[in-house]
Design a protein around this motif. Sequence first.
Motif, PDB file in Angstrom:
ATOM      1  N   ASN A 155     -12.342  31.021  19.206  1.00 56.63           N
ATOM      2  CA  ASN A 155     -12.952  31.278  18.344  1.00 56.63           C
ATOM      3  C   ASN A 155     -12.608  30.642  17.670  1.00 56.63           C
ATOM      4  OD1 ASN A 155     -13.700  34.504  19.362  1.00 56.63           O
ATOM      5  ND2 ASN A 155     -15.458  33.302  19.012  1.00 56.63           N
ATOM      6  N   SER A 156     -13.669  30.016  16.224  1.00 60.39           N
ATOM      7  CA  SER A 156     -12.738  28.648  15.403  1.00 60.39           C
ATOM      8  C   SER A 156     -12.248  29.694  14.022  1.00 60.39           C
ATOM      9  CB  SER A 156     -13.698  27.458  15.137  1.00 60.39           C
ATOM     10  OG  SER A 156     -15.043  27.884  14.316  1.00 60.39           O
ATOM     11  N   VAL A 157     -11.106  29.785  13.563  1.00 56.37           N
ATOM     12  CA  VAL A 157     -10.749  29.855  12.199  1.00 56.37           C
ATOM     13  C   VAL A 157     -10.211  28.767  11.329  1.00 56.37           C
ATOM     14  CG1 VAL A 157      -9.400  31.377  11.142  1.00 56.37           C
ATOM     15  CG2 VAL A 157      -9.787  31.612  14.076  1.00 56.37           C
ATOM     16  N   GLN A 191     -15.970  29.882  12.218  1.00 54.99           N
ATOM     17  CA  GLN A 191     -16.254  31.200  12.713  1.00 54.99           C
ATOM     18  C   GLN A 191     -16.274  32.365  12.013  1.00 54.99           C
ATOM     19  OE1 GLN A 191     -15.725  30.638  17.096  1.00 54.99           O
ATOM     20  NE2 GLN A 191     -18.112  31.356  17.600  1.00 54.99           N
ATOM     21  N   ILE A 192     -14.893  31.823  12.169  1.00 48.28           N
ATOM     22  CA  ILE A 192     -14.307  33.048  11.136  1.00 48.28           C
ATOM     23  C   ILE A 192     -13.668  32.422   9.679  1.00 48.28           C
ATOM     24  CG2 ILE A 192     -12.562  34.787  10.904  1.00 48.28           C
ATOM     25  CD1 ILE A 192     -12.875  35.185  13.693  1.00 48.28           C
ATOM     26  N   GLU A 193     -13.416  32.556   8.147  1.00 48.61           N
ATOM     27  CA  GLU A 193     -13.142  32.033   7.701  1.00 48.61           C
ATOM     28  C   GLU A 193     -12.384  33.351   7.067  1.00 48.61           C
ATOM     29  OE1 GLU A 193     -14.204  28.759   3.647  1.00 48.61           O
ATOM     30  OE2 GLU A 193     -15.349  28.815   5.343  1.00 48.61           O
ATOM     31  N   ALA A 194     -11.520  32.818   6.447  1.00 39.23           N
ATOM     32  CA  ALA A 194     -11.119  34.229   5.870  1.00 39.23           C
ATOM     33  C   ALA A 194      -9.652  34.077   4.581  1.00 39.23           C
ATOM     34  CB  ALA A 194      -9.816  35.416   6.337  1.00 39.23           C
ATOM     35  N   SER A 195      -8.877  35.008   3.687  1.00 41.19           N
ATOM     36  CA  SER A 195      -7.872  34.270   2.320  1.00 41.19           C
ATOM     37  C   SER A 195      -7.247  35.769   2.946  1.00 41.19           C
ATOM     38  CB  SER A 195      -8.994  33.648   1.412  1.00 41.19           C
ATOM     39  OG  SER A 195      -9.147  35.660   0.869  1.00 41.19           O
ATOM     40  N   MET A 196      -6.231  35.146   2.958  1.00 39.10           N
ATOM     41  CA  MET A 196      -4.561  36.016   2.336  1.00 39.10           C
ATOM     42  C   MET A 196      -3.675  34.788   1.856  1.00 39.10           C
ATOM     43  SD  MET A 196      -2.514  35.472   5.983  1.00 39.10           S
ATOM     44  CE  MET A 196      -1.637  37.095   5.381  1.00 39.10           C
ATOM     45  N   PRO A 197      -3.145  36.645   0.559  1.00 35.39           N
ATOM     46  CA  PRO A 197      -1.882  36.201   0.095  1.00 35.39           C
ATOM     47  C   PRO A 197      -0.927  35.497   0.738  1.00 35.39           C
ATOM     48  CG  PRO A 197      -1.585  38.743   0.246  1.00 35.39           C
ATOM     49  CD  PRO A 197      -2.563  37.939   0.933  1.00 35.39           C
ATOM     50  N   TYR A 198       0.517  34.815   0.711  1.00 36.87           N
ATOM     51  CA  TYR A 198       1.274  34.241   2.107  1.00 36.87           C
ATOM     52  C   TYR A 198       2.407  34.682   2.156  1.00 36.87           C
ATOM     53  CZ  TYR A 198       5.096  33.018  -1.268  1.00 36.87           C
ATOM     54  OH  TYR A 198       6.047  33.111  -2.161  1.00 36.87           O
ATOM     55  N   SER A 199       2.608  35.265   1.605  1.00 31.78           N
ATOM     56  CA  SER A 199       3.924  36.397   1.163  1.00 31.78           C
ATOM     57  C   SER A 199       2.960  37.772   2.700  1.00 31.78           C
ATOM     58  CB  SER A 199       4.013  37.200   0.903  1.00 31.78           C
ATOM     59  OG  SER A 199       2.697  38.217   0.044  1.00 31.78           O
ATOM     60  N   SER A 200       2.129  37.614   3.335  1.00 34.02           N
ATOM     61  CA  SER A 200       1.546  38.578   4.666  1.00 34.02           C
ATOM     62  C   SER A 200       1.651  37.444   5.749  1.00 34.02           C
ATOM     63  CB  SER A 200       0.455  39.257   3.892  1.00 34.02           C
ATOM     64  OG  SER A 200       0.970  40.130   3.164  1.00 34.02           O
ATOM     65  N   LEU A 201       1.465  36.246   5.660  1.00 32.67           N
ATOM     66  CA  LEU A 201       1.369  35.890   6.681  1.00 32.67           C
ATOM     67  C   LEU A 201       2.743  36.009   7.837  1.00 32.67           C
ATOM     68  CD1 LEU A 201      -0.460  33.053   7.835  1.00 32.67           C
ATOM     69  CD2 LEU A 201       1.223  31.659   7.261  1.00 32.67           C
ATOM     70  N   ILE A 202       2.281  36.077   8.885  1.00 36.58           N
ATOM     71  CA  ILE A 202       3.237  36.007   9.980  1.00 36.58           C
ATOM     72  C   ILE A 202       2.927  34.606  11.203  1.00 36.58           C
ATOM     73  CG2 ILE A 202       4.215  37.439  12.126  1.00 36.58           C
ATOM     74  CD1 ILE A 202       2.397  39.893  10.807  1.00 36.58           C
ATOM     75  N   ALA A 203       4.300  33.900  10.922  1.00 34.36           N
ATOM     76  CA  ALA A 203       4.811  32.744  11.945  1.00 34.36           C
ATOM     77  C   ALA A 203       5.380  32.926  12.754  1.00 34.36           C
ATOM     78  CB  ALA A 203       5.246  31.882  10.585  1.00 34.36           C
ATOM     79  N   HIS A 204       4.132  32.858  14.731  1.00 33.22           N
ATOM     80  CA  HIS A 204       5.361  32.730  15.442  1.00 33.22           C
ATOM     81  C   HIS A 204       6.021  31.764  15.952  1.00 33.22           C
ATOM     82  CE1 HIS A 204       3.979  37.147  15.775  1.00 33.22           C
ATOM     83  NE2 HIS A 204       2.503  36.302  15.293  1.00 33.22           N
ATOM     84  N   SER A 205       7.031  31.761  16.396  1.00 37.11           N
ATOM     85  CA  SER A 205       8.076  30.320  16.940  1.00 37.11           C
ATOM     86  C   SER A 205       7.096  30.028  18.200  1.00 37.11           C
ATOM     87  CB  SER A 205       9.597  30.688  17.262  1.00 37.11           C
ATOM     88  OG  SER A 205       9.780  32.087  18.118  1.00 37.11           O
ATOM     89  N   HIS A 206       7.755  29.101  19.048  1.00 37.42           N
ATOM     90  CA  HIS A 206       7.122  28.754  20.302  1.00 37.42           C
ATOM     91  C   HIS A 206       7.837  29.176  21.437  1.00 37.42           C
ATOM     92  CE1 HIS A 206       4.426  25.557  18.385  1.00 37.42           C
ATOM     93  NE2 HIS A 206       5.346  25.639  17.353  1.00 37.42           N
ATOM     94  N   ASP A 207       8.476  30.447  21.267  1.00 37.58           N
ATOM     95  CA  ASP A 207       9.408  30.825  22.471  1.00 37.58           C
ATOM     96  C   ASP A 207       8.506  32.049  22.983  1.00 37.58           C
ATOM     97  OD1 ASP A 207      11.111  29.458  21.756  1.00 37.58           O
ATOM     98  OD2 ASP A 207      12.027  30.916  20.177  1.00 37.58           O
ATOM     99  N   GLY A 208       8.575  32.534  24.383  1.00 39.43           N
ATOM    100  CA  GLY A 208       8.249  33.435  25.190  1.00 39.43           C
ATOM    101  C   GLY A 208       6.407  33.470  24.925  1.00 39.43           C
ATOM    102  N   GLU A 209       6.302  33.964  24.371  1.00 41.99           N
ATOM    103  CA  GLU A 209       4.766  34.743  24.824  1.00 41.99           C
ATOM    104  C   GLU A 209       4.089  34.093  23.890  1.00 41.99           C
ATOM    105  OE1 GLU A 209       1.198  38.652  22.995  1.00 41.99           O
ATOM    106  OE2 GLU A 209       3.220  38.421  23.214  1.00 41.99           O
TER     107      GLU A 209
END
Length: 477
Positions: free
Chosen positions: A134-136, A283-301
Amino acid sequence: MTENALKSQKRILTDATMTSGNLLPNNTPKKRKLDVDEPSARLSVPPRSSAPKSFGSSQMQQKSRFEEDLEKLTQDINGLKESNAEKDQQWDRPPLGDFDPAKDNLCFQQIDVEEGESNGHTAVKLFGVTEKGNSVLLHVEGFRHYLYIAAPVGFHPEDVKPYTTFLEQRFGMHERMIHSVNLAQKENLYGFQGNLKSWYIKITVTEPKHIARLRNSLEKSIANYNYKGLWPSGDDGGIVTFDNIQYVLRFMIDTGVSGMSWVEAKAGDYQLVPEAKRQSNCQIEASMPYSSLIAHSHDGEWAKMAPLRILSFDIECAGRKGIFPEPNQDPVIQIANVVTRYGESKPFVRNVFVLDTCSLIVNTQIFEFKDEAKLLAAWQQFVQKVDPDVIIGYNIANFDFPYLLDRAKHLKCQQFPYLTRLPKIKSEAKETNFSSKQMGNRDTKSTNTNGRIQLDLLQLVQRDHQLRSYTLNSVCA
């Protein structure tokens, strides 16, 4: 033109063609008298079989290599359908299903990051694709731009508030420009400082557009912005500022978002954008504060890849003999497309948009048009419908995209330039210059396709290989 209207004109050839054998009556043998002196009489001609052919017999024509390759694309198509939610030659993305923003986390692989606006303030737009395809579009709000200046001797923590007021009086004549001023210990990377940290003043602005004015004023006019005369007024004329970084890059550094990384918003931390305020066709368009954003590194899963949709296309023009095609004269007669999901070996969309008529092509949809403007309009709707994440081709940056845009402009096809994921943003081809030690200076063109990645294979080949000729025939040889 809708997909149903297009399908009414499509023609599909699913199997190899069969031709009936030539019937020769036994009582009327074909004879030919040859002069012995003619060169053709000396050729060795194999004898024709005299056995009569029965009525209805058929003879398999030998397939070309091109037809064999096309047939291989749709072998085991039943297995492809079973392993995916989408059917062969179905353009739409998979439906959202029972997606609930109150319960479900929003996790996707971001593919494009750009500066935008949300709720009247500057925000960062993250375009991406979920694991289900799905597109976001996620609007990340609340991140503010800033810069550093070295704190002079005599500047103390109690000076922070008065200095903030001082800057607001100098800059905030028409609108508030300074958001906050703080002290922080940082290490200057320019020259060895003995790994010692010093005090720096962090100045944060309300909007990214103000950062350039703040920087120029501090660097070029120290007399007007020298608080209490703490900075020495030398010949350099200003205060040295640090971290001249663009807003989007600063956001990515501070939040830990890297290129093509996975990001996540927990349920309850984001809100869906109301239909009336949506800016995209995702398909999905949303908004949020940057302080709650979780960024995952390119490792493992999180080293996995989302099922990105990859559109490969090529155009053909009816050029005049000996003259390179010109968009104000030479029509586009064909646009061929193949769409593949990342990780799959077979494309799920294969079609050709042609002007006038075209011979049948194995396992390929053919859309025929009498009017070139309708052909271009239909292809634009196809791009929006299939919604590719990545667009690839050979020399699409300097030829295909600019030619299509100029040709559509010449034909007054006003809807064609809207190829981005933002319905109100047009695609425009602009002159750019690329410079590097490896490739030198190159004048090229750049076409914006907001929310979609472009990959020109010609530029990739030029970067990685030294060839005498970069024509497609030479590269494929």
